[in-house]
Design an enzyme around this catalytic site. Sequence first.
Site, PDB file in Angstrom:
ATOM      1  N   VAL A 252      47.092  36.990  12.065  1.00  0.00           N
ATOM      2  CA  VAL A 252      45.690  36.914  12.471  1.00  0.00           C
ATOM      3  C   VAL A 252      45.391  38.211  13.207  1.00  0.00           C
ATOM      4  O   VAL A 252      46.113  38.584  14.130  1.00  0.00           O
ATOM      5  CB  VAL A 252      45.425  35.711  13.396  1.00  0.00           C
ATOM      6  CG1 VAL A 252      43.942  35.605  13.727  1.00  0.00           C
ATOM      7  CG2 VAL A 252      45.932  34.419  12.764  1.00  0.00           C
TER       8      VAL A 252
ATOM      9  N   SER B 237      39.567  36.407  18.565  1.00  0.00           N
ATOM     10  CA  SER B 237      40.284  37.614  18.966  1.00  0.00           C
ATOM     11  C   SER B 237      39.386  38.836  19.110  1.00  0.00           C
ATOM     12  O   SER B 237      39.882  39.940  19.335  1.00  0.00           O
ATOM     13  CB  SER B 237      41.408  37.913  17.960  1.00  0.00           C
ATOM     14  OG  SER B 237      40.881  38.326  16.719  1.00  0.00           O
TER      15      SER B 237
ATOM     16  N   ARG C 288      45.484  56.018   8.099  1.00  0.00           N
ATOM     17  CA  ARG C 288      46.033  54.784   7.526  1.00  0.00           C
ATOM     18  C   ARG C 288      45.068  54.245   6.479  1.00  0.00           C
ATOM     19  O   ARG C 288      43.853  54.205   6.696  1.00  0.00           O
ATOM     20  CB  ARG C 288      46.263  53.762   8.633  1.00  0.00           C
ATOM     21  CG  ARG C 288      47.056  52.548   8.186  1.00  0.00           C
ATOM     22  CD  ARG C 288      47.988  52.101   9.282  1.00  0.00           C
ATOM     23  NE  ARG C 288      49.005  53.110   9.567  1.00  0.00           N
ATOM     24  CZ  ARG C 288      49.668  53.192  10.719  1.00  0.00           C
ATOM     25  NH1 ARG C 288      49.416  52.342  11.695  1.00  0.00           N
ATOM     26  NH2 ARG C 288      50.571  54.128  10.905  1.00  0.00           N
TER      27      ARG C 288
ATOM     28  N   ARG D  61      37.991  34.842   9.107  1.00  0.00           N
ATOM     29  CA  ARG D  61      37.639  33.708   9.976  1.00  0.00           C
ATOM     30  C   ARG D  61      36.248  33.922  10.549  1.00  0.00           C
ATOM     31  O   ARG D  61      36.003  34.887  11.272  1.00  0.00           O
ATOM     32  CB  ARG D  61      38.659  33.517  11.099  1.00  0.00           C
ATOM     33  CG  ARG D  61      38.331  32.293  11.959  1.00  0.00           C
ATOM     34  CD  ARG D  61      39.504  31.775  12.782  1.00  0.00           C
ATOM     35  NE  ARG D  61      39.913  32.663  13.854  1.00  0.00           N
ATOM     36  CZ  ARG D  61      40.793  32.337  14.804  1.00  0.00           C
ATOM     37  NH1 ARG D  61      41.366  31.147  14.798  1.00  0.00           N
ATOM     38  NH2 ARG D  61      41.131  33.222  15.732  1.00  0.00           N
TER      39      ARG D  61
ATOM     40  N   GLU E 137      41.928  21.959  15.488  1.00  0.00           N
ATOM     41  CA  GLU E 137      42.150  22.373  16.870  1.00  0.00           C
ATOM     42  C   GLU E 137      41.228  21.660  17.860  1.00  0.00           C
ATOM     43  O   GLU E 137      41.201  22.012  19.038  1.00  0.00           O
ATOM     44  CB  GLU E 137      41.967  23.893  16.993  1.00  0.00           C
ATOM     45  CG  GLU E 137      40.604  24.383  16.553  1.00  0.00           C
ATOM     46  CD  GLU E 137      40.515  25.904  16.457  1.00  0.00           C
ATOM     47  OE1 GLU E 137      41.443  26.591  16.897  1.00  0.00           O
ATOM     48  OE2 GLU E 137      39.498  26.391  15.947  1.00  0.00           O
TER      49      GLU E 137
ATOM     50  N   LEU F  53      46.629  25.685  21.637  1.00  0.00           N
ATOM     51  CA  LEU F  53      45.892  26.017  22.851  1.00  0.00           C
ATOM     52  C   LEU F  53      44.464  25.472  22.837  1.00  0.00           C
ATOM     53  O   LEU F  53      44.032  24.817  23.786  1.00  0.00           O
ATOM     54  CB  LEU F  53      45.915  27.533  23.072  1.00  0.00           C
ATOM     55  CG  LEU F  53      47.293  28.049  23.492  1.00  0.00           C
ATOM     56  CD1 LEU F  53      47.391  29.548  23.309  1.00  0.00           C
ATOM     57  CD2 LEU F  53      47.590  27.664  24.930  1.00  0.00           C
ATOM     58  N   ASP F  54      43.720  25.754  21.764  1.00  0.00           N
ATOM     59  CA  ASP F  54      42.379  25.170  21.696  1.00  0.00           C
ATOM     60  C   ASP F  54      42.452  23.650  21.718  1.00  0.00           C
ATOM     61  O   ASP F  54      41.617  22.989  22.335  1.00  0.00           O
ATOM     62  CB  ASP F  54      41.645  25.648  20.434  1.00  0.00           C
ATOM     63  CG  ASP F  54      40.684  26.791  20.723  1.00  0.00           C
ATOM     64  OD1 ASP F  54      39.928  26.689  21.712  1.00  0.00           O
ATOM     65  OD2 ASP F  54      40.689  27.780  19.991  1.00  0.00           O
TER      66      ASP F  54
ATOM     67  N   ASP G 116      44.072  35.336  23.624  1.00  0.00           N
ATOM     68  CA  ASP G 116      42.725  35.327  23.057  1.00  0.00           C
ATOM     69  C   ASP G 116      41.932  34.224  23.748  1.00  0.00           C
ATOM     70  O   ASP G 116      42.363  33.680  24.760  1.00  0.00           O
ATOM     71  CB  ASP G 116      42.739  35.194  21.531  1.00  0.00           C
ATOM     72  CG  ASP G 116      43.242  33.839  21.035  1.00  0.00           C
ATOM     73  OD1 ASP G 116      43.457  32.926  21.861  1.00  0.00           O
ATOM     74  OD2 ASP G 116      43.400  33.683  19.816  1.00  0.00           O
TER      75      ASP G 116
END
Length: 688
Positions: A111, A246, A283, A305, A397, A424-425, A596
Amino acid sequence: MPVVDRAGLGVAPELVQFVEGAVLPGLGIDADNWWHGVADIFTRFAPENAALLAKRDALQAQIDARYKAGEPVDEAFLREIGYLVPEPAPFTISTQNVDAEIATMAGPQLVVPILNARFVLNAANARWGSLYDALYGTDALPGAARPGGYDTERGAEVIAAAKAFLDQAVPLASGRWADFAGGEPVLADPAQLVGRAGESLLLRHHGLHIEVVVDRASPIGSGDPAGIADVVLESALTTICDLEDSIAAVDAEDKVAAYANWLGLMKGDLEETFDKGGRQLTRKLSLDRTYGDLTLPGRALLFVRNVGHLMTTPAIHLADGGEAPEGILDAIMTSTIALYDLRGLGKLKNSRAGSVYIVKPKMHGPEECGFTNRLFDAVEDLLGLARHTIKVGVMDEERRTSANLAACIEAVQGRIVFINTGFLDRTGDEMHTAMHGGAMIPKAEMKTSAWIKAYEDRNVRIGLAHGLSGRAQIGKGMWAAPDRMADMMDQKIGHPMSGANTAWVPSPTAATLHAMHYHQVDVFARQREIAGEAIPGLDGLLSVPFAGGRNWTADEVARELDNNVQGILGYVVRWIDQGIGCSKVPDINDIGLMEDRATLRISSQHIANWLLHGVATHADVDAAFERMAAKVDAQNAGDPLYRSMAGNGDSIALAAARALVFEGVAQPSGYTEPLLHTYRARAKAAHA
């Protein structure tokens, strides 16, 4: 803010210029028609979006009132108020045209914050990774390389470990890879040798490829009996380019920057030039890899996302003057941009199956999943796409989604390609839902609470029961400590063992190391073993982690507050002052952890809960903020862009962190976005 009228919408000039200058012309889409279609989608879906958020609040108010009255918030009550819905009749998802990386392969997932082009390119290119490099530069092998150039002793340990891995995954018919002297290898299973590139060998095990790189002219290969210079693993099969937790995107400028990077990925021309060690490097996206007649993808398959249903964006104002739902805009923009890939207009290919992959986070229950399904229908109609071209990944979540997971999957059964647990969420929502029921156990004890095991087990078993195996990913959450690879290698094998065919890792290096787990575990065989097991009931899932009558000492309270407050400040100060939505933040013990908004949600809700129930006082929390502001300042002393917080009454970041705690009980579902966006916009204005 000045806006431009487009089909009755007030659109930020930056977004108009991006859409009409960079996106639509290359697709041959008439801008006027597109804007009218967009306006129609907002007219249809913005009111329903608002109604769904109002339903969240209404359900939470009933739960709060029940707790305040001292009545049980049990399964019967949750069914009575509609929080729990009836289990659907047996069904199997019908998703079609899914790329192999999602449906029939098992491996790591990254992610990445989409606003950082360099990180995005690294993550997209992490499909292949050097096992030699991953072992040499991390603690996955005991010890560390000596500084001052190549450490031959460390190198020998790495080579031995990599060849021992080959012995397990692709064994020779006799002998060991350490003794292989080159030429044509005789494998125990000759079918594992699937291609060559020069002298290099392409092998396959559990559906994942391994390249044994033979280069006798290289410094490493020249000293190897077979000329082996590296072992390269197929690593991050998929990468989620994140517009949500994020990143810090609070206005039209931020949103356009995020969409522009997604456009570069879909066109295949995203590149980033940066300075490294005094040299300018550029890059780009990696090309595909060719082994004789066999061509393999050079890049991870990309998801994007979108944000959830909660937030609105100043990038578009509706006819009534209010801000548009940000999630609706994301669905329209990311899908429109993906037409470059679907129509083959880019330099490279993302989805070979002809699909767009959108992860949708923070949905509460099947009604909200159904809303997303119909929204994606409308976007497909806008763009002239066949039904279910746009696929959806459902983040499991939120508590109401976990408890109704089968019904959530049913609501998107024609387009679902992903379910994923997010500890976490999910913990933040667990605490906020039961905020008024009592004080919670300490944060570190949450991982061993009864509901967590039920949550993780149900996610896999419900997914298998409804046909996700072979059609979709069943995923697990992040390893948050990028510098602790030995611990990751010891613990994260539990994810493939659980039957999950993907799990999140914090870096390309971690992806290469975690890929080894998918050679150790045949995930699809594990899924077949698990498929017949009973799905755990709701009792464990609904067991709230209350502390009961537990008494804490003043030292215990102070330690818990310091731990939470330090984490909050370390993350929030970068979010507010520098617009960094995800980074490696030193914790209270100076261990770097990937942070995050999900980590912020759990910490702020935990303190808010302890304040509400008198475990900690306002003065206790104030003292923790004073102590930890000084600590975080010291941890960031080497950052020239850092603005100190300790003793700084003008610190917008400190004010934001305090608001997240002291106003935490009142935040919708305990989310941090409303306050973060408000304070970040204030900081951007102040420091412009």
